[in-house]
Design a protein around this motif. Structure first.
Motif, PDB file in Angstrom:
ATOM      1  N   GLY A 105       0.797  -1.222   0.000  1.00  0.00           N
ATOM      2  CA  GLY A 105       0.000   0.000   0.000  1.00  0.00           C
ATOM      3  C   GLY A 105       0.826   1.267   0.000  1.00  0.00           C
ATOM      4  N   LYS A 106       2.131   1.136  -0.197  1.00  0.00           N
ATOM      5  CA  LYS A 106       3.013   2.300  -0.207  1.00  0.00           C
ATOM      6  C   LYS A 106       3.212   2.801  -1.626  1.00  0.00           C
ATOM      7  CE  LYS A 106       5.128   1.255   4.073  1.00  0.00           C
ATOM      8  NZ  LYS A 106       6.085   0.569   4.810  1.00  0.00           N
ATOM      9  N   ILE A 107       3.544   4.077  -1.740  1.00  0.00           N
ATOM     10  CA  ILE A 107       3.766   4.703  -3.030  1.00  0.00           C
ATOM     11  C   ILE A 107       5.221   4.511  -3.454  1.00  0.00           C
ATOM     12  CG2 ILE A 107       3.681   6.872  -4.344  1.00  0.00           C
ATOM     13  CD1 ILE A 107       0.953   5.833  -3.299  1.00  0.00           C
ATOM     14  N   VAL A 108       5.415   4.070  -4.687  1.00  0.00           N
ATOM     15  CA  VAL A 108       6.746   3.867  -5.265  1.00  0.00           C
ATOM     16  C   VAL A 108       6.840   4.773  -6.495  1.00  0.00           C
ATOM     17  CG1 VAL A 108       8.325   2.191  -6.304  1.00  0.00           C
ATOM     18  CG2 VAL A 108       6.751   1.472  -4.491  1.00  0.00           C
ATOM     19  N   THR A 109       7.926   5.545  -6.578  1.00  0.00           N
ATOM     20  CA  THR A 109       8.090   6.492  -7.677  1.00  0.00           C
ATOM     21  C   THR A 109       9.280   6.098  -8.548  1.00  0.00           C
ATOM     22  OG1 THR A 109       7.230   8.272  -6.271  1.00  0.00           O
ATOM     23  CG2 THR A 109       8.439   8.927  -8.264  1.00  0.00           C
TER      24      THR A 109
ATOM     25  N   LYS B 180      -0.811   5.106  -9.582  1.00  0.00           N
ATOM     26  CA  LYS B 180      -1.263   6.142  -8.644  1.00  0.00           C
ATOM     27  C   LYS B 180      -1.377   7.487  -9.357  1.00  0.00           C
ATOM     28  CE  LYS B 180      -1.852   7.997  -4.492  1.00  0.00           C
ATOM     29  NZ  LYS B 180      -3.139   7.944  -3.857  1.00  0.00           N
ATOM     30  N   SER B 181      -0.277   7.910 -10.021  1.00  0.00           N
ATOM     31  CA  SER B 181      -0.280   9.189 -10.723  1.00  0.00           C
ATOM     32  C   SER B 181       0.973   9.302 -11.575  1.00  0.00           C
ATOM     33  CB  SER B 181      -0.336  10.354  -9.727  1.00  0.00           C
ATOM     34  OG  SER B 181       0.836  10.388  -8.929  1.00  0.00           O
ATOM     35  N   ALA B 182       0.992  10.351 -12.380  1.00  0.00           N
ATOM     36  CA  ALA B 182       2.182  10.672 -13.170  1.00  0.00           C
ATOM     37  C   ALA B 182       2.263  12.191 -13.245  1.00  0.00           C
ATOM     38  CB  ALA B 182       2.089  10.062 -14.560  1.00  0.00           C
ATOM     39  N   ARG B 183       3.493  12.701 -13.326  1.00  0.00           N
ATOM     40  CA  ARG B 183       3.651  14.145 -13.409  1.00  0.00           C
ATOM     41  C   ARG B 183       4.989  14.509 -14.011  1.00  0.00           C
ATOM     42  NH1 ARG B 183       4.532  15.825  -7.059  1.00  0.00           N
ATOM     43  NH2 ARG B 183       6.498  14.728  -6.782  1.00  0.00           N
ATOM     44  N   LEU B 184       5.045  15.708 -14.579  1.00  0.00           N
ATOM     45  CA  LEU B 184       6.304  16.270 -15.057  1.00  0.00           C
ATOM     46  C   LEU B 184       6.861  17.141 -13.947  1.00  0.00           C
ATOM     47  CD1 LEU B 184       5.761  17.507 -18.717  1.00  0.00           C
ATOM     48  CD2 LEU B 184       7.284  15.719 -17.932  1.00  0.00           C
ATOM     49  N   VAL B 185       8.136  16.980 -13.673  1.00  0.00           N
ATOM     50  CA  VAL B 185       8.784  17.758 -12.626  1.00  0.00           C
ATOM     51  C   VAL B 185       9.984  18.467 -13.238  1.00  0.00           C
ATOM     52  CG1 VAL B 185      10.009  17.627 -10.421  1.00  0.00           C
ATOM     53  CG2 VAL B 185       8.060  16.135 -10.851  1.00  0.00           C
ATOM     54  N   GLU B 186      10.092  19.757 -12.963  1.00  0.00           N
ATOM     55  CA  GLU B 186      11.242  20.521 -13.428  1.00  0.00           C
ATOM     56  C   GLU B 186      11.936  21.118 -12.211  1.00  0.00           C
ATOM     57  OE1 GLU B 186      12.423  23.766 -16.823  1.00  0.00           O
ATOM     58  OE2 GLU B 186      10.368  23.723 -16.118  1.00  0.00           O
ATOM     59  N   ARG B 187      13.210  20.917 -12.149  1.00  0.00           N
ATOM     60  CA  ARG B 187      14.000  21.407 -11.018  1.00  0.00           C
ATOM     61  C   ARG B 187      14.931  22.498 -11.521  1.00  0.00           C
ATOM     62  NH1 ARG B 187      18.610  18.015  -8.138  1.00  0.00           N
ATOM     63  NH2 ARG B 187      19.425  19.703  -6.905  1.00  0.00           N
ATOM     64  N   ILE B 188      14.871  23.626 -10.886  1.00  0.00           N
ATOM     65  CA  ILE B 188      15.748  24.744 -11.240  1.00  0.00           C
ATOM     66  C   ILE B 188      16.690  24.990 -10.073  1.00  0.00           C
ATOM     67  CG2 ILE B 188      15.852  27.200 -11.804  1.00  0.00           C
ATOM     68  CD1 ILE B 188      12.996  26.852 -12.986  1.00  0.00           C
ATOM     69  N   VAL B 189      17.972  24.979 -10.364  1.00  0.00           N
ATOM     70  CA  VAL B 189      18.997  25.156  -9.346  1.00  0.00           C
ATOM     71  C   VAL B 189      19.786  26.420  -9.662  1.00  0.00           C
ATOM     72  CG1 VAL B 189      21.054  24.168  -8.282  1.00  0.00           C
ATOM     73  CG2 VAL B 189      19.185  22.668  -9.022  1.00  0.00           C
ATOM     74  N   GLU B 190      19.933  27.281  -8.660  1.00  0.00           N
ATOM     75  CA  GLU B 190      20.761  28.466  -8.799  1.00  0.00           C
ATOM     76  C   GLU B 190      21.868  28.402  -7.767  1.00  0.00           C
ATOM     77  OE1 GLU B 190      18.886  32.330  -9.052  1.00  0.00           O
ATOM     78  OE2 GLU B 190      17.006  31.375  -9.645  1.00  0.00           O
ATOM     79  N   ASP B 191      23.112  28.449  -8.230  1.00  0.00           N
ATOM     80  CA  ASP B 191      24.249  28.477  -7.319  1.00  0.00           C
ATOM     81  C   ASP B 191      24.347  29.864  -6.669  1.00  0.00           C
ATOM     82  OD1 ASP B 191      25.094  25.866  -7.742  1.00  0.00           O
ATOM     83  OD2 ASP B 191      26.238  26.450  -9.521  1.00  0.00           O
TER      84      ASP B 191
END
Length: 71
Positions: free
Chosen positions: A13-17, A56-67
């Motif tokens: 019953g746990k979510i796996v990504t 369960k679901s699907a999604r697009l994820v965008e990560r923006i990193v600024e040093d």
């Protein structure tokens, strides 16, 4: 960089990504559904909580990193 995250429920019953780098855009929803169904049908991945049993679901994820310059 964008990622496609697919979330499943396992036997405990746990979510796996699972994530895929650089998905084809625009994302074809029918293709994502079909791929997730195939992952479950083929038992392609396992988790510590058992087999994947449900989408369960699907999604697009965008990560923006600024040093930040520290000196």
């Amino acid at each position: 960089m964008k990622k496609l995250e697919m979330k499943f429920t396992n036997q405990d019953g746990k979510i796996v990504t699972y994530s895929l780098d650089k998905p084809i855009e625009p994302v074809n929803v029918a293709s994502v559904h079909a791929a997730m169904d195939e992952i479950i049908a083929q038992n392609a991945f396992t988790s510590t909580g058992g087999d994947l049993i449900e989408k369960k679901s699907a999604r697009l994820v965008e990560r923006i990193v600024e040093d930040i310059e520290l000196g």
